[in-house]
Design a protein around this motif. Structure first.
Motif, PDB file in Angstrom:
ATOM      1  N   ALA A 101     163.291  19.927  55.065  1.00 55.80           N
ATOM      2  CA  ALA A 101     163.577  19.813  56.500  1.00 55.80           C
ATOM      3  C   ALA A 101     162.272  19.774  57.293  1.00 55.80           C
ATOM      4  CB  ALA A 101     164.452  20.976  56.959  1.00 55.80           C
ATOM      5  N   ALA A 102     161.302  20.583  56.887  1.00 55.36           N
ATOM      6  CA  ALA A 102     160.003  20.599  57.569  1.00 55.36           C
ATOM      7  C   ALA A 102     159.322  19.241  57.461  1.00 55.36           C
ATOM      8  CB  ALA A 102     159.113  21.695  56.992  1.00 55.36           C
ATOM      9  N   ALA A 103     159.345  18.640  56.265  1.00 55.95           N
ATOM     10  CA  ALA A 103     158.713  17.328  56.082  1.00 55.95           C
ATOM     11  C   ALA A 103     159.406  16.261  56.934  1.00 55.95           C
ATOM     12  CB  ALA A 103     158.739  16.931  54.610  1.00 55.95           C
ATOM     13  N   ARG A 104     160.739  16.323  57.008  1.00 54.09           N
ATOM     14  CA  ARG A 104     161.474  15.365  57.838  1.00 54.09           C
ATOM     15  C   ARG A 104     161.077  15.500  59.303  1.00 54.09           C
ATOM     16  NH1 ARG A 104     165.518  16.012  61.031  1.00 54.09           N
ATOM     17  NH2 ARG A 104     166.138  18.017  60.175  1.00 54.09           N
ATOM     18  N   LEU A 105     160.991  16.733  59.800  1.00 57.58           N
ATOM     19  CA  LEU A 105     160.627  16.968  61.193  1.00 57.58           C
ATOM     20  C   LEU A 105     159.183  16.546  61.473  1.00 57.58           C
ATOM     21  CD1 LEU A 105     162.439  20.369  61.557  1.00 57.58           C
ATOM     22  CD2 LEU A 105     162.947  18.302  62.892  1.00 57.58           C
ATOM     23  N   LEU A 106     158.291  16.777  60.518  1.00 51.41           N
ATOM     24  CA  LEU A 106     156.906  16.327  60.686  1.00 51.41           C
ATOM     25  C   LEU A 106     156.843  14.801  60.721  1.00 51.41           C
ATOM     26  CD1 LEU A 106     154.925  18.842  58.463  1.00 51.41           C
ATOM     27  CD2 LEU A 106     154.882  18.668  60.962  1.00 51.41           C
ATOM     28  N   GLY A 107     157.700  14.144  59.938  1.00 52.89           N
ATOM     29  CA  GLY A 107     157.765  12.683  59.988  1.00 52.89           C
ATOM     30  C   GLY A 107     158.183  12.190  61.364  1.00 52.89           C
ATOM     31  N   GLU A 108     159.146  12.882  61.973  1.00 58.80           N
ATOM     32  CA  GLU A 108     159.569  12.525  63.335  1.00 58.80           C
ATOM     33  C   GLU A 108     158.430  12.745  64.323  1.00 58.80           C
ATOM     34  OE1 GLU A 108     163.264  14.438  64.389  1.00 58.80           O
ATOM     35  OE2 GLU A 108     164.180  13.874  62.480  1.00 58.80           O
ATOM     36  N   ALA A 109     157.728  13.871  64.188  1.00 57.79           N
ATOM     37  CA  ALA A 109     156.593  14.153  65.075  1.00 57.79           C
ATOM     38  C   ALA A 109     155.500  13.107  64.892  1.00 57.79           C
ATOM     39  CB  ALA A 109     156.038  15.552  64.803  1.00 57.79           C
ATOM     40  N   LEU A 110     155.254  12.702  63.668  1.00 57.60           N
ATOM     41  CA  LEU A 110     154.232  11.706  63.383  1.00 57.60           C
ATOM     42  C   LEU A 110     154.560  10.369  64.055  1.00 57.60           C
ATOM     43  CD1 LEU A 110     151.605  11.177  61.876  1.00 57.60           C
ATOM     44  CD2 LEU A 110     152.955  10.617  59.859  1.00 57.60           C
ATOM     45  N   ALA A 111     155.813   9.953  63.985  1.00 55.03           N
ATOM     46  CA  ALA A 111     156.228   8.709  64.641  1.00 55.03           C
ATOM     47  C   ALA A 111     156.037   8.807  66.160  1.00 55.03           C
ATOM     48  CB  ALA A 111     157.683   8.399  64.304  1.00 55.03           C
ATOM     49  N   LEU A 112     156.392   9.941  66.733  1.00 58.70           N
ATOM     50  CA  LEU A 112     156.217  10.135  68.175  1.00 58.70           C
ATOM     51  C   LEU A 112     154.745  10.106  68.564  1.00 58.70           C
ATOM     52  CD1 LEU A 112     158.871  12.947  68.547  1.00 58.70           C
ATOM     53  CD2 LEU A 112     159.019  10.684  69.604  1.00 58.70           C
TER      54      LEU A 112
END
Length: 159
Positions: A101-112
């Motif tokens: 879940a942390a990696a998924r959320l970091l992926g979202e932050a990275l895209a933003l």
């Protein structure tokens, strides 16, 4: 209320119902910044940074979410705040032993952060946030999680 998400026991340090620092030193650091009112020009943003850096990830998320809800739609500030919120969420998921879940959320932050860095003429928080540095640190944390290593979460204190 007992403890914040992911908190299974009373660590004895400034729980404040929803917050739980990683150590007494983290709690002292946040309290020192609060006592000095060391928030610079944007109290909500820097209060959230103080909470995040002190290990109060849920509190940082809550502060930034309130600001995000009031930010203009489709603006750079809104993108920057969403990236910060997802980073705080990822840090909380790591504390809760949920690395995927942390990696998924970091992926979202990275895209933003990528969207933010590519916008010309940013102002306000969107301009103040070092999106490229945060993107690099976010990508490194995400790679560490995916490889099974202990990640170094992005540092927001220099923001």
């Amino acid at each position: 209320f007992r403890f914040g998400p992911g908190i299974a026991h009373d660590d004895g340090v400034l729980d404040c119902c929803l917050f739980s620092p990683a150590s007494a030193a983290d709690a002292a650091r946040v309290l020192w910044r609060l006592a000095r009112k060391d928030f610079g020009d944007d109290p909500a943003l820097l209060y959230g940074v103080a909470l995040y850096e002190g290990g109060f990830f849920w509190g940082a998320h809550e502060v930034w979410e309130a600001v995000w809800m009031a930010a203009p739609m489709n603006g750079a500030d809104r993108l920057a705040l969403r990236a910060l919120i997802q980073t705080a969420n990822a840090a909380l998921k790591l504390r809760m032993s949920r690395p995927r879940a942390a990696a998924r959320l970091l992926g979202e932050a990275l895209a933003l952060l990528g969207d933010l860095a590519s916008r010309p003429g940013r102002a306000g928080l969107g301009a103040a946030l070092d999106a490229r540095r945060l993107a690099d640190e976010t990508a490194a944390a995400m790679a560490a999680i995916r490889s099974g290593a202990e990640p170094q979460m992005p540092c927001l204190d220099a923001t």
